[in-house]
Design a protein around this motif. Structure first.
Motif, mmCIF file in Angstrom:
data_model
loop_
_atom_site.group_PDB
_atom_site.id
_atom_site.type_symbol
_atom_site.label_atom_id
_atom_site.label_comp_id
_atom_site.label_asym_id
_atom_site.label_seq_id
_atom_site.Cartn_x
_atom_site.Cartn_y
_atom_site.Cartn_z
ATOM 1 N N ASP A 178 -8.468 2.558 1.125
ATOM 2 C CA ASP A 178 -8.420 3.964 1.544
ATOM 3 C C ASP A 178 -8.430 4.896 0.350
ATOM 4 O OD1 ASP A 178 -8.269 3.070 4.167
ATOM 5 O OD2 ASP A 178 -6.079 2.985 4.132
ATOM 6 N N GLY A 196 -7.759 9.532 0.183
ATOM 7 C CA GLY A 196 -7.202 8.504 1.047
ATOM 8 C C GLY A 196 -5.706 8.382 0.838
ATOM 9 N N ASN A 242 -8.103 8.739 5.551
ATOM 10 C CA ASN A 242 -9.172 8.339 4.634
ATOM 11 C C ASN A 242 -10.380 9.250 4.863
ATOM 12 O OD1 ASN A 242 -10.636 6.858 2.760
ATOM 13 N ND2 ASN A 242 -11.010 5.128 4.126
ATOM 14 N N GLN A 244 -13.786 10.795 4.276
ATOM 15 C CA GLN A 244 -15.016 10.424 3.582
ATOM 16 C C GLN A 244 -16.197 11.329 3.925
ATOM 17 O OE1 GLN A 244 -15.742 6.175 3.973
ATOM 18 N NE2 GLN A 244 -14.085 5.727 2.555
#
Length: 394
Positions: A178, A196, A242, A244
């Motif tokens: 993460d 993360g 997390n 992204q």
């Protein structure tokens, strides 16, 4: 999955897709792509054309989607951002390379050239060279920003021209899985980063003392941006697992993906100072002190990373789900109908996703990693063009 009532956006196959070439999908009424806004300025690259041209749908409300493979033989492309000339910069997580894709073309697709390979990056697990952002003043300063992993931490760094990589923010927690990695400039000109949590118990996401499990908002020098919830802190929002993917729609509403929860992957509308629940919440919680996601899906069929927006459509690229999830979002921020799926199992794991200056979507596969099943041309960079609205035409 979450969503309000209303008419759905439905997709149906218009003809079989030829391998490694263009495909057509019919899009039933509900979404329309318009010209890109002024903050998406740039010249379109000289793109390869789909091998089959779009044709009219079966009725007046039918629209089609052309799919073109722009680049092949990449290695775990992670971050994707566009340059003023219409070409893109792409990071490779494990090789630590920054690639330029286009705007020049070759017989096989867009030209791919290596700009840099960063020796400071230490790739392992889900860490490596992750997000990339292009300076809003790139035409004059030639500066790129990257999110990357070392052996000790995750960092945000600045690359000006041919100069050395300069860390501007360090101490973001590093873990096997993460690491966050999202990086993008917002409409306000400040740099946003998704991190993360990096712990087994989720203890860093709600903690004001940690940069883990947060969305950060900083200046190009790495300092807390003016107007942050706490003047001396780079933290913009907390309670993430997390992050992204980051994007903004035409109303400047901010979206972020959050993956890694045991049960649900989330798409959140991000608001200054809000807590998005991790580790107390996994998906919607009903807790008034926490902010529920705009939409969530079972993690084992989604695990979405990249996110992009065009007009009323918000799309996320999913790794375990091997598809795009698409939502039609109203002006007041609610989901119209149910989220819909596109490209399911067509290209494998999907990670990078961005809206190009011409209004098309570019999406990168992530099949050359341990969890993937790569084909002979993986990894690939793919262009999606909705035929109506005048944007993203070849």
């Amino acid at each position: 999955m979450t969503g309000g009532g209303g008419s759905d956006v439905r997709f149906r196959r218009s003809r079989a897709m030829a391998a490694s070439s263009a495909a057509l999908l019919a899009l039933t009424a509900g979404c329309s792509f318009g010209p890109p806004g002024p903050d998406q300025a740039g010249s379109p690259p000289n793109l390869p054309r789909p091998s089959v041209a779009p044709t009219a749908g079966g009725d007046d409300s039918s629209r089609e989607l052309a799919i073109t493979v722009l680049a092949r033989d990449l290695e775990v492309p992670w971050g994707l951002a566009f340059l003023p000339d219409g070409g893109a910069v792409v990071t490779e997580r494990d090789t630590a390379r920054i690639l330029k894709v286009g705007p020049e073309s070759t017989a096989a697709g867009l030209a791919v050239t290596e700009l840099r390979r960063l020796s400071e990056v230490k790739a392992s697990g889900d860490g490596g060279l992750l997000g990339i952002a292009v300076s809003p003043s790139y035409k004059t300063d030639k500066t790129l920003f990257v999110y990357y992993s070392t052996d000790q931490d995750n960092r945000i760094g600045k690359l000006a021209g041919d100069g050395e990589l300069e860390p501007i923010l360090t101490g973001i927690p590093r873990s096997a899985d993460d690491n966050g990695g999202a990086l993008a400039f917002g409409p306000d000109g400040f740099l946003y980063a998704g991190t993360g949590d990096g712990t087994a118990d989720g203890s860093q996401a709600p903690s004001a003392k940690s940069l883990g499990g947060k969305i950060l908002r900083i200046t190009t020098a790495g300092k807390p941006a003016p107007g942050n919830p706490v003047k001396t802190s780079p933290v913009w929002s907390s309670g993430h697992r997390n992050v992204q993917g980051l994007t903004w729609d035409k109303t400047k509403r901010m979206y972020a993906t959050d993956r890694g929860q045991p049960r649900n992957a989330e798409l959140n509308v991000v608001v200054k100072g809000k807590n998005y629940g991790w580790p107390k919440a996994d998906g919607a919680s009903g807790d008034a002190t926490l902010t529920d996601p705009l939409a969530s899906w079972p993690s084992d069929t989604s695990s979405c990373a990249g996110v992009a927006s065009m007009e009323t459509l918000v799309a996320t690229a999913c790794l375990l789900g091997r598809r795009l999830q698409l939502l039609d979002v109203t002006g007041n921020g609610t989901v119209l109908g149910s989220p819909q799926e596109l490209l399911t199992d067509e290209f494998g794991r999907l990670r990078a996703l961005a809206t190009a200056p011409d209004g098309s979507f570019w999406v990168g596969t992530s099949n050359q990693e341990d969890a993937g099943r790569p084909g002979p041309e993986d990894d690939r960079l793919i262009r999606l063009v909705f035929s109506d609205g005048g944007a993203g035409r070849s």
